[in-house]
Design an enzyme around this catalytic site. Structure first.
Site, PDB file in Angstrom:
ATOM      1  CG  HIS A   1      -1.610   1.270   1.494  1.00 56.09           C
ATOM      2  ND1 HIS A   1      -1.260   2.143   2.493  1.00 56.09           N
ATOM      3  CD2 HIS A   1      -2.673   1.827   0.853  1.00 56.09           C
ATOM      4  CE1 HIS A   1      -2.072   3.179   2.476  1.00 56.09           C
ATOM      5  NE2 HIS A   1      -2.943   3.018   1.494  1.00 56.09           N
TER       6      HIS A   1
ATOM      7  CG  HIS B   1       0.850   8.447   1.558  1.00 53.88           C
ATOM      8  ND1 HIS B   1       1.230   7.757   2.691  1.00 53.88           N
ATOM      9  CD2 HIS B   1      -0.509   8.518   1.602  1.00 53.88           C
ATOM     10  CE1 HIS B   1       0.158   7.403   3.374  1.00 53.88           C
ATOM     11  NE2 HIS B   1      -0.910   7.856   2.743  1.00 53.88           N
TER      12      HIS B   1
END
Length: 302
Positions: A32, A105
């Site tokens: 992820h 991110h």
């Protein structure tokens, strides 16, 4: 044997039963936010959006926190591959006044898409029977022309390694045609025989591992999706969580939760059954038995 040892070529060592079934019917470890190990403190991107109003005045305080909570992996892409990871969640952003593409991110990465894909291609050249699934999604600051530029680069970069989307292949199909890359691109304005559609991701959006497990078990009750799909073990923290836990990090919270999450993993079964799993993705892959435990599901007698 340490968990990460001997997993660089696990697909080539699969039980023959699993080499002839569709890839959607085997258990595959996934990463992820796979590139969130090289975050840039000077990034023009800052997430969550709720923090942006405070950035100008408190950047020296905020940005280390965002980096601490945005860092979802701490192994390079080659190290993740060596540890058995074969699905990569890749979130891409354009960058003002730059022709390069980056991952992000919370912050942009320092590594470009071109650099990461070059590293991955080199690794694949050394492991000719391994197949990776690249899921490009969550695009930010990208125009239609930039999407075209990125997909053209990816197609030219991987060339004949790309598996067309005509049908779900087995490992044996991939080996016979020298396919090593399934390329999922979550932008339906671009159609191409080698660009697979978005891969479904079961996301609990919760910071409590018990709630994550409950969510995944409930999703299983609804039946497995067609094709490739992901069960996400990743915990989710919002801006309030980040500010509340100033003395800890995403890694500390994730590693504390992993024993419980891995117990859930060991109870799963790959295959075509209505409650079977396929890809299981997590944060900080390669630092514990996560990939090993997922791969072992292919050896279990179901």
């Amino acid at each position: 044997m340490a968990e990460a040892e001997g997993l660089a070529d696990w697909m080539s060592k699969l039980n023959e039963t699993f080499t002839t079934v569709p890839l959607s019917h085997i258990a595959i470890p996934g990463s992820h936010d796979a590139m969130a190990y090289s975050l840039d403190m000077d990034s023009p991107v800052l997430e969550p959006d709720s923090l942006k109003p405070m950035d100008n005045m408190f950047s020296a305080f905020l940005r280390p926190i965002v980096k601490k909570w945005g860092t979802a992996q701490d192994k390079t892409i080659s190290e993740q591959l060596d540890a058995g990871t074969r699905y990569f969640d890749l979130r891409v952003a354009g960058k003002p006044e730059s022709s390069d593409f980056f991952f992000y991110h919370g912050l942009y990465t320092t590594m470009t898409v071109k650099e990461a894909m070059t590293e991955l291609k080199t690794w694949l050249g050394q492991h000719s029977k391994e197949v990776v699934i690249l899921a490009f999604s969550h695009f930010k600051e990208m125009s239609a022309d930039q999407h075209t530029d990125l997909t053209n680069f990816l197609k030219e970069h991987f060339k004949t390694k790309l598996c067309p989307k005509a049908k779900m292949p087995s490992m044996k199909d991939c080996w016979e045609s020298s396919y090593q890359v399934i390329l999922s691109y979550d932008d339906r304005n671009i159609e191409d025989p080698v660009l697979w559609p978005r891969i479904g991701y079961w996301w609990a959006d919760n910071s409590d591992p018990n709630e994550v497990i409950s969510f995944l078990d409930n999703k299983k009750q609804t039946g497995r999706p067609e094709g490739l799909f992901v069960a996400g073990l990743n915990l989710t923290f919002d801006a309030n969580d980040m500010l509340q836990y100033l003395t800890t990090s995403l890694k500390e919270k994730t590693m504390t939760a992993y024993p419980l999450l891995l117990e859930w993993v060991k109870e799963q079964h790959p295959g075509s059954g209505t409650q079977s799993i396929n890809i299981i993705a997590g944060d900080f892959v390669g630092v514990n038995s996560f990939a090993h435990d997922v791969i072992q599901l292919n050896n279990a007698k179901n």
